[in-house]
Motif scaffolding. Structure first.
Motif, PDB file in Angstrom:
ATOM      1  N   LEU A 144       0.830  -1.202   0.000  1.00  0.00           N
ATOM      2  CA  LEU A 144       0.000   0.000   0.000  1.00  0.00           C
ATOM      3  C   LEU A 144       0.864   1.250   0.000  1.00  0.00           C
ATOM      4  CD1 LEU A 144      -2.724  -1.071   2.594  1.00  0.00           C
ATOM      5  CD2 LEU A 144      -2.872  -1.111   0.098  1.00  0.00           C
ATOM      6  N   ALA A 145       0.516   2.194  -0.875  1.00  0.00           N
ATOM      7  CA  ALA A 145       1.261   3.442  -1.009  1.00  0.00           C
ATOM      8  C   ALA A 145       0.337   4.615  -0.727  1.00  0.00           C
ATOM      9  CB  ALA A 145       1.856   3.560  -2.407  1.00  0.00           C
ATOM     10  N   ASP A 146       0.821   5.584  -0.007  1.00  0.00           N
ATOM     11  CA  ASP A 146       0.019   6.742   0.382  1.00  0.00           C
ATOM     12  C   ASP A 146      -0.474   7.500  -0.853  1.00  0.00           C
ATOM     13  OD1 ASP A 146      -0.995   8.438   2.520  1.00  0.00           O
ATOM     14  OD2 ASP A 146       0.394   9.953   1.759  1.00  0.00           O
ATOM     15  N   GLY A 147      -1.768   7.785  -0.894  1.00  0.00           N
ATOM     16  CA  GLY A 147      -2.349   8.557  -1.975  1.00  0.00           C
ATOM     17  C   GLY A 147      -2.742   7.749  -3.200  1.00  0.00           C
ATOM     18  N   GLN A 148      -2.379   6.478  -3.235  1.00  0.00           N
ATOM     19  CA  GLN A 148      -2.697   5.645  -4.383  1.00  0.00           C
ATOM     20  C   GLN A 148      -4.011   4.891  -4.164  1.00  0.00           C
ATOM     21  OE1 GLN A 148      -0.665   5.763  -7.224  1.00  0.00           O
ATOM     22  NE2 GLN A 148       0.163   7.443  -5.994  1.00  0.00           N
ATOM     23  N   VAL A 149      -4.626   4.463  -5.269  1.00  0.00           N
ATOM     24  CA  VAL A 149      -5.911   3.769  -5.201  1.00  0.00           C
ATOM     25  C   VAL A 149      -5.682   2.272  -5.367  1.00  0.00           C
ATOM     26  CG1 VAL A 149      -8.206   3.530  -6.226  1.00  0.00           C
ATOM     27  CG2 VAL A 149      -7.125   5.782  -6.095  1.00  0.00           C
ATOM     28  N   PHE A 150      -6.281   1.506  -4.467  1.00  0.00           N
ATOM     29  CA  PHE A 150      -6.122   0.059  -4.457  1.00  0.00           C
ATOM     30  C   PHE A 150      -7.481  -0.622  -4.411  1.00  0.00           C
ATOM     31  CE2 PHE A 150      -1.938   1.327  -3.296  1.00  0.00           C
ATOM     32  CZ  PHE A 150      -1.085   0.277  -3.655  1.00  0.00           C
ATOM     33  N   LEU A 151      -7.528  -1.831  -4.992  1.00  0.00           N
ATOM     34  CA  LEU A 151      -8.698  -2.686  -4.881  1.00  0.00           C
ATOM     35  C   LEU A 151      -8.446  -3.647  -3.726  1.00  0.00           C
ATOM     36  CD1 LEU A 151     -11.449  -3.414  -6.157  1.00  0.00           C
ATOM     37  CD2 LEU A 151     -10.246  -5.134  -7.524  1.00  0.00           C
ATOM     38  N   LEU A 152      -9.370  -3.674  -2.771  1.00  0.00           N
ATOM     39  CA  LEU A 152      -9.206  -4.439  -1.542  1.00  0.00           C
ATOM     40  C   LEU A 152     -10.343  -5.428  -1.383  1.00  0.00           C
ATOM     41  CD1 LEU A 152      -8.555  -1.266   0.614  1.00  0.00           C
ATOM     42  CD2 LEU A 152      -6.783  -2.770  -0.295  1.00  0.00           C
ATOM     43  N   GLU A 153     -10.061  -6.514  -0.677  1.00  0.00           N
ATOM     44  CA  GLU A 153     -11.109  -7.483  -0.356  1.00  0.00           C
ATOM     45  C   GLU A 153     -11.448  -7.373   1.118  1.00  0.00           C
ATOM     46  OE1 GLU A 153     -12.198 -12.235  -0.822  1.00  0.00           O
ATOM     47  OE2 GLU A 153     -10.357 -11.415  -1.699  1.00  0.00           O
ATOM     48  N   ASP A 154     -12.736  -7.294   1.396  1.00  0.00           N
ATOM     49  CA  ASP A 154     -13.200  -7.132   2.773  1.00  0.00           C
ATOM     50  C   ASP A 154     -14.456  -7.972   2.977  1.00  0.00           C
ATOM     51  OD1 ASP A 154     -13.555  -5.914   5.418  1.00  0.00           O
ATOM     52  OD2 ASP A 154     -15.229  -4.847   4.485  1.00  0.00           O
ATOM     53  N   SER A 155     -14.369  -8.965   3.848  1.00  0.00           N
ATOM     54  CA  SER A 155     -15.516  -9.806   4.184  1.00  0.00           C
ATOM     55  C   SER A 155     -16.168 -10.414   2.947  1.00  0.00           C
ATOM     56  CB  SER A 155     -16.550  -8.998   4.985  1.00  0.00           C
ATOM     57  OG  SER A 155     -15.977  -8.481   6.167  1.00  0.00           O
ATOM     58  N   GLY A 156     -15.335 -10.867   2.025  1.00  0.00           N
ATOM     59  CA  GLY A 156     -15.870 -11.527   0.842  1.00  0.00           C
ATOM     60  C   GLY A 156     -16.336 -10.595  -0.252  1.00  0.00           C
ATOM     61  N   ASN A 157     -16.122  -9.293  -0.089  1.00  0.00           N
ATOM     62  CA  ASN A 157     -16.488  -8.321  -1.113  1.00  0.00           C
ATOM     63  C   ASN A 157     -15.266  -7.504  -1.499  1.00  0.00           C
ATOM     64  OD1 ASN A 157     -19.554  -8.527  -1.334  1.00  0.00           O
ATOM     65  ND2 ASN A 157     -19.284  -8.255   0.866  1.00  0.00           N
ATOM     66  N   LEU A 158     -15.361  -6.818  -2.638  1.00  0.00           N
ATOM     67  CA  LEU A 158     -14.276  -5.968  -3.111  1.00  0.00           C
ATOM     68  C   LEU A 158     -14.678  -4.509  -3.015  1.00  0.00           C
ATOM     69  CD1 LEU A 158     -13.251  -7.937  -6.323  1.00  0.00           C
ATOM     70  CD2 LEU A 158     -12.125  -7.979  -4.099  1.00  0.00           C
ATOM     71  N   LEU A 159     -13.736  -3.668  -2.635  1.00  0.00           N
ATOM     72  CA  LEU A 159     -13.991  -2.236  -2.635  1.00  0.00           C
ATOM     73  C   LEU A 159     -12.742  -1.491  -3.084  1.00  0.00           C
ATOM     74  CD1 LEU A 159     -13.919  -0.843   1.003  1.00  0.00           C
ATOM     75  CD2 LEU A 159     -13.514  -3.241   0.541  1.00  0.00           C
ATOM     76  N   LEU A 160     -12.975  -0.377  -3.730  1.00  0.00           N
ATOM     77  CA  LEU A 160     -11.901   0.458  -4.269  1.00  0.00           C
ATOM     78  C   LEU A 160     -11.754   1.676  -3.371  1.00  0.00           C
ATOM     79  CD1 LEU A 160     -10.192   0.256  -6.988  1.00  0.00           C
ATOM     80  CD2 LEU A 160     -11.636   2.116  -7.796  1.00  0.00           C
ATOM     81  N   ARG A 161     -10.533   1.929  -2.898  1.00  0.00           N
ATOM     82  CA  ARG A 161     -10.312   3.054  -1.998  1.00  0.00           C
ATOM     83  C   ARG A 161      -8.933   3.674  -2.212  1.00  0.00           C
ATOM     84  NH1 ARG A 161     -14.858   2.384  -1.609  1.00  0.00           N
ATOM     85  NH2 ARG A 161     -16.205   2.260   0.230  1.00  0.00           N
ATOM     86  N   ARG A 162      -8.851   4.978  -1.897  1.00  0.00           N
ATOM     87  CA  ARG A 162      -7.563   5.662  -1.876  1.00  0.00           C
ATOM     88  C   ARG A 162      -6.930   5.429  -0.502  1.00  0.00           C
ATOM     89  NH1 ARG A 162      -5.738   8.933  -5.502  1.00  0.00           N
ATOM     90  NH2 ARG A 162      -7.826   9.278  -6.361  1.00  0.00           N
ATOM     91  N   ILE A 163      -5.642   5.177  -0.500  1.00  0.00           N
ATOM     92  CA  ILE A 163      -4.945   4.840   0.738  1.00  0.00           C
ATOM     93  C   ILE A 163      -4.353   6.097   1.383  1.00  0.00           C
ATOM     94  CG2 ILE A 163      -3.037   3.533   1.742  1.00  0.00           C
ATOM     95  CD1 ILE A 163      -5.410   1.848   0.709  1.00  0.00           C
TER      96      ILE A 163
END
Length: 220
Positions: free
Chosen positions: A161-180
């Motif tokens: 994970l890099a500060d300010g970058q956008v990552f696709l993450l898995e959480d509780s069996g779902n995917l979400l896109l967030r800026r770190i």
């Protein structure tokens, strides 16, 4: 079955067999075509002898020999048409819908289709197709940077994970896109670009990182 019907079926079978033999000739041998298509040698021999291949096998054979799928299946059209198949690569594609107007979009990580990209374009931009998954943005939680319907490419080798970058993450069996956003004490804040959605502080050890966004596009 009357004689004329039997003759017609035999003609169709013979025509497909001839088309399949043309694929073998393009590949160089039965073994070469079977290997490239990912099917067994005995299976290909069975089709050459009149066996009826499944749709999946037809697609694999057409892609392996770089011929038009409709031509292979029916004999209609040109043997090769449009953009050469070898110039395209199919990437796994996530698609989904936003849960509602107030909840962030979530995707099922097991539900994948495919999206074609030009192999030359990927290579020219330093992107390795084997490292990529595509995403159709399902909601507005990352607006205005990413809008609903935008196409994104995720590099699944980017796990740090890099500060300010956008990552696709898995959480509780779902995917979400967030800026770190990196916080003091090693905590991580997951920030939606759209202020209508809530940022979340998490322990990085609890996150499963799918990959980082490396490219995006939208219709004008």
């Amino acid at each position: 079955m009357n004689e004329s019907t039997a003759t017609l079926q035999l003609d169709i079978l013979d025509d497909f067999t001839l088309r399949l033999k043309a694929l073998v000739a393009r590949a160089g041998s039965v073994s070469a075509l079977a290997k490239k298509a990912g099917i067994s040698h005995s299976g290909l021999l069975r089709y050459l002898g009149g066996g009826d291949p499944s749709r999946k096998v037809l697609v694999a054979l057409a892609q392996a020999a770089n011929v038009d799928l409709a031509w292979l299946a029916t004999g209609h059209g040109e043997m090769t048409s449009g953009m050469p198949k070898q110039s395209l690569t199919l990437l796994p594609l996530y698609e989904g819908q936003a849960a509602n107007d107030h909840a962030p979009p979530r995707l099922d990580p097991t539900t994948l289709t495919e999206l074609a990209f030009c192999r030359f374009w990927l290579q020219r931009n330093g992107l390795d197709a084997s490292h990529l998954k595509a995403l159709i943005m399902p909601g507005d939680c990352m607006a205005p940077h990413f809008l609903p319907g935008d196409t994104l490419l995720i590099d699944i080798t980017r796990k740090e994970l890099a500060d300010g970058q956008v990552f696709l993450l898995e959480d509780s069996g779902n995917l979400l896109l967030r800026r770190i956003q990196l916080e003091v004490g090693g905590r991580i804040r997951l920030v939606p670009d759209n202020p209508a959605y809530r940022a979340i502080d998490v322990d990085p050890a609890s996150l499963a990182v799918v990959g980082g966004v490396v490219w995006s596009a939208r219709l004008a």
